[in-house]
Each structure stands twice: as C-alpha cells, then as structure tokens.
Design a protein around this motif. Structure first.
Motif, mmCIF file in Angstrom:
data_model
loop_
_atom_site.group_PDB
_atom_site.id
_atom_site.type_symbol
_atom_site.label_atom_id
_atom_site.label_comp_id
_atom_site.label_asym_id
_atom_site.label_seq_id
_atom_site.Cartn_x
_atom_site.Cartn_y
_atom_site.Cartn_z
ATOM 1 N N GLY A 71 8.942 25.378 -13.134
ATOM 2 C CA GLY A 71 8.247 26.254 -12.198
ATOM 3 C C GLY A 71 7.672 25.749 -10.819
ATOM 4 N N GLU A 121 7.293 33.050 -14.013
ATOM 5 C CA GLU A 121 7.262 32.865 -12.418
ATOM 6 C C GLU A 121 8.329 33.323 -11.614
ATOM 7 O OE1 GLU A 121 6.359 29.573 -8.984
ATOM 8 O OE2 GLU A 121 6.145 29.262 -11.188
ATOM 9 N N TYR A 156 4.152 27.400 -9.873
ATOM 10 C CA TYR A 156 2.990 27.820 -10.475
ATOM 11 C C TYR A 156 2.681 28.065 -11.793
ATOM 12 C CZ TYR A 156 2.247 28.521 -5.045
ATOM 13 O OH TYR A 156 2.090 28.042 -3.674
ATOM 14 N N HIS A 157 3.856 28.482 -12.250
ATOM 15 C CA HIS A 157 3.774 28.661 -13.837
ATOM 16 C C HIS A 157 2.929 30.202 -14.028
ATOM 17 C CE1 HIS A 157 4.118 28.405 -18.254
ATOM 18 N NE2 HIS A 157 5.090 27.588 -17.899
ATOM 19 N N CYS A 158 2.979 30.996 -12.963
ATOM 20 C CA CYS A 158 2.310 32.290 -13.251
ATOM 21 C C CYS A 158 3.235 33.333 -12.634
ATOM 22 C CB CYS A 158 0.555 32.123 -12.841
ATOM 23 S SG CYS A 158 0.588 32.123 -10.857
ATOM 24 N N ASP A 159 3.316 34.404 -12.965
ATOM 25 C CA ASP A 159 3.930 35.722 -12.378
ATOM 26 C C ASP A 159 2.782 36.225 -11.310
ATOM 27 O OD1 ASP A 159 5.277 37.900 -11.542
ATOM 28 O OD2 ASP A 159 5.515 38.451 -13.822
ATOM 29 N N ASP A 160 3.007 35.877 -9.956
ATOM 30 C CA ASP A 160 2.355 36.639 -8.906
ATOM 31 C C ASP A 160 3.251 37.515 -8.296
ATOM 32 O OD1 ASP A 160 4.190 34.729 -7.705
ATOM 33 O OD2 ASP A 160 2.443 33.701 -6.544
ATOM 34 N N SER A 161 4.295 38.133 -8.632
ATOM 35 C CA SER A 161 5.042 39.033 -8.111
ATOM 36 C C SER A 161 4.418 40.279 -7.977
ATOM 37 C CB SER A 161 6.441 39.057 -8.583
ATOM 38 O OG SER A 161 7.066 37.646 -8.512
ATOM 39 N N ARG A 220 10.312 27.841 -3.535
ATOM 40 C CA ARG A 220 9.638 26.908 -4.754
ATOM 41 C C ARG A 220 10.319 25.737 -5.140
ATOM 42 N NH1 ARG A 220 5.592 31.742 -7.530
ATOM 43 N NH2 ARG A 220 5.334 33.007 -5.322
ATOM 44 N N HIS A 279 -0.930 27.479 -12.393
ATOM 45 C CA HIS A 279 -1.867 28.635 -12.121
ATOM 46 C C HIS A 279 -2.561 28.794 -10.866
ATOM 47 C CE1 HIS A 279 -2.065 30.165 -16.720
ATOM 48 N NE2 HIS A 279 -0.596 29.798 -16.403
ATOM 49 N N GLU A 283 3.622 34.706 -17.538
ATOM 50 C CA GLU A 283 3.986 33.551 -16.741
ATOM 51 C C GLU A 283 5.295 33.222 -16.394
ATOM 52 O OE1 GLU A 283 0.780 30.452 -18.398
ATOM 53 O OE2 GLU A 283 2.108 30.791 -19.757
ATOM 54 N N ARG A 319 6.868 41.204 -18.417
ATOM 55 C CA ARG A 319 6.167 40.554 -17.643
ATOM 56 C C ARG A 319 4.619 40.843 -17.984
ATOM 57 N NH1 ARG A 319 7.100 42.625 -11.872
ATOM 58 N NH2 ARG A 319 5.502 41.089 -11.447
#
Length: 259
Positions: free
Chosen positions: A80, A107, A82-87, A119, A51, A105, A99
């Motif tokens: 992964g 990612e 970061y193990h978070c969806d930052d798109s 990544r 995260h 998560e 999502r």
C-alpha cells in the motif's frame, strides 16, 4: 517413490506485514530471535507513510535498517502507501461490512485506476530513491479494486498476492502459496487463531510451500509471538527451506516459462 515429507522443494516463506518505522519496535525482538536461528530470509511488506503519520522519508534510521536487511538477503515489497482506507464513506451494506467490520485498512479496495496508479507510482519512487529492489506489491488486507488490478497491469512489477496465492504480473496468473495468518487483537481471537492455525498447518503438511503472514499486533503478545517462532522453528527442523517470496516465485515453472 520419493517421500514428499523430505522433498527438497518444500519451503517456508516468512512475511512481515505493515512494516514501518513505528512498527519496527514491535517486530524487533522477533526478528532478532529469527536471526539467531541462522540464515532465514524474510519478506518485509513496507508501508511508505503508515496511517499518514509515519513517513519513511523522515526516518533515516529505518532506511538504514532496510538497507541492512537487504544485505542479509531479505526482500522488501510495497504494501500500500498509507495502509488506511481514506476513501469516501461506504454507501452499501456490503461495502460497510468490508470497510468497517472486516477491516478499516483496505486502502486499495475502492480506488479507481488513476488513484491506484498514483499511489503505486509514489511507492515505487520511494523504493527507487532508496535503491531498494522492488518486485512485489501487496494490497493492505489483500483487498484490491478492479482499478488497482488495471493499474498493476501497467507497471513493471513481478507479482502481487492474496491470502492463498501469488499472482504473476501483468496477467495475474495464480500460483498456489497457502498461508497461515492470525487475528490477535483480543485474547479470544488469539486462542481461536491458535486452534485454526494448528489445524491448517497439519492440513498443509505436504504442501510445497507454507506462507507465514505476521502482523505487528501478533508481536505485542507473548502467546502469539511464541506461536510464530515455534512454528517457524518446527517447519525449518522439518526440512523446509526458508525463502523470500520473490526467490520462491522465481523457482516456479509458471513464472520461469513466462519470463
């Protein structure tokens, strides 16, 4: 005819998801209980910077822990980065469901090939800097874009997986590896997970392998933590051999014939 219930090839794969410095305290009592059972290898799905706030590079105690687990015969896999969806925010109802309702998560669910490759290579570099052998990548929530799949085809990794299969790389040949996983965020989810998991275990009684997919949230509740320890103990007492994912994969004819 040989009794399939006592066949020597029956195995159990214990997999710890979302492994990071901040989740280790959740897992520690369970891992200590498993260690007390004897030689039970585990596969740890390691997140390099959980995260974006839990960088392994700044956690020397955790790095030493991972080294000690490797020495015990465990496996570390990349989970992964970061193990978070930052798109960018989802634009369609289908994307919104995947999502924001199914998971926050995923990612690698929307990444293009270049983003995924960046990544993946960064994660592989972390493993190399720590001298950790690396054979497998597991996408958070098992969600992968086509760009991620194309990136994996370019890398020297042996496997990836989803909830019910391992996939040999680079050709994504599927190998059945059925799993049990919980949703433990609330009491009603834990109760339902227990019912579903008991039914699934019974259904998989004669399966060559059963994969147990644990998450940190499972460890925060006595009900779910006890389920996993009791289930593992029952499967071991029933004659299943504990293995890491890669050790098990190496024994599969489809993997050996392509090696």
């Amino acid at each position: 005819m040989a009794d399939p219930m006592n066949a020597p090839w029956r195995s159990v794969l214990l997999v710890l998801h979302d492994v990071a410095p901040q989740t280790w305290p959740d897992y520690r009592p369970f891992v200590e209980a498993v260690d007390a059972l004897g030689n039970v290898p585990m596969t740890w799905l390691v997140v390099p910077d959980f995260h974006k706030a839990d960088c392994i590079e700044r956690a020397p105690d955790f790095q030493r822990l991972m080294h000690s687990r490797l020495q015990r015969g465990d496996e570390l896999a990349l989970h992964g980065y970061y193990h978070c969806d930052d798109s960018p925010a989802p634009r369609t109802p289908a994307d919104y469901f995947m999502r924001r309702i199914y998971t926050w998560e995923g990612e690698f669910y929307t990444l293009d090939q270049a983003q995924a490759l960046q990544r993946l290579e960064a994660g592989m570099q972390l493993f190399r800097r720590n001298d950790w052998p690396l054979h497998g990548f597991v996408a958070p929530a098992w969600l992968m874009s086509e760009g991620t799949r194309n990136a994996l085809r370019q890398l020297p990794l042996d496997y990836t997986s989803d909830a019910q299969h391992l996939y040999r790389l680079p050709d994504f040949s599927p190998i059945d590896a059925p799993g049990i996983v919980w949703s433990a965020r609330s009491a009603w989810r834990r109760g339902l997970s227990k019912l579903i998991s008991d039914q699934r275990e019974a259904h998989l009684q004669t399966a060559p392998t059963i994969r147990l997919g644990l998450h940190p949230v499972d460890m925060r509740h006595e009900f779910s933590r006890a389920y996993w320890l009791n289930t593992l103990t029952r499967l071991l007492e029933g004659g299943r051999t504990p293995m890491s994912k890669f050790t098990w994969l190496q024994q599969q004819p489809a993997f050996r014939s392509a090696a």
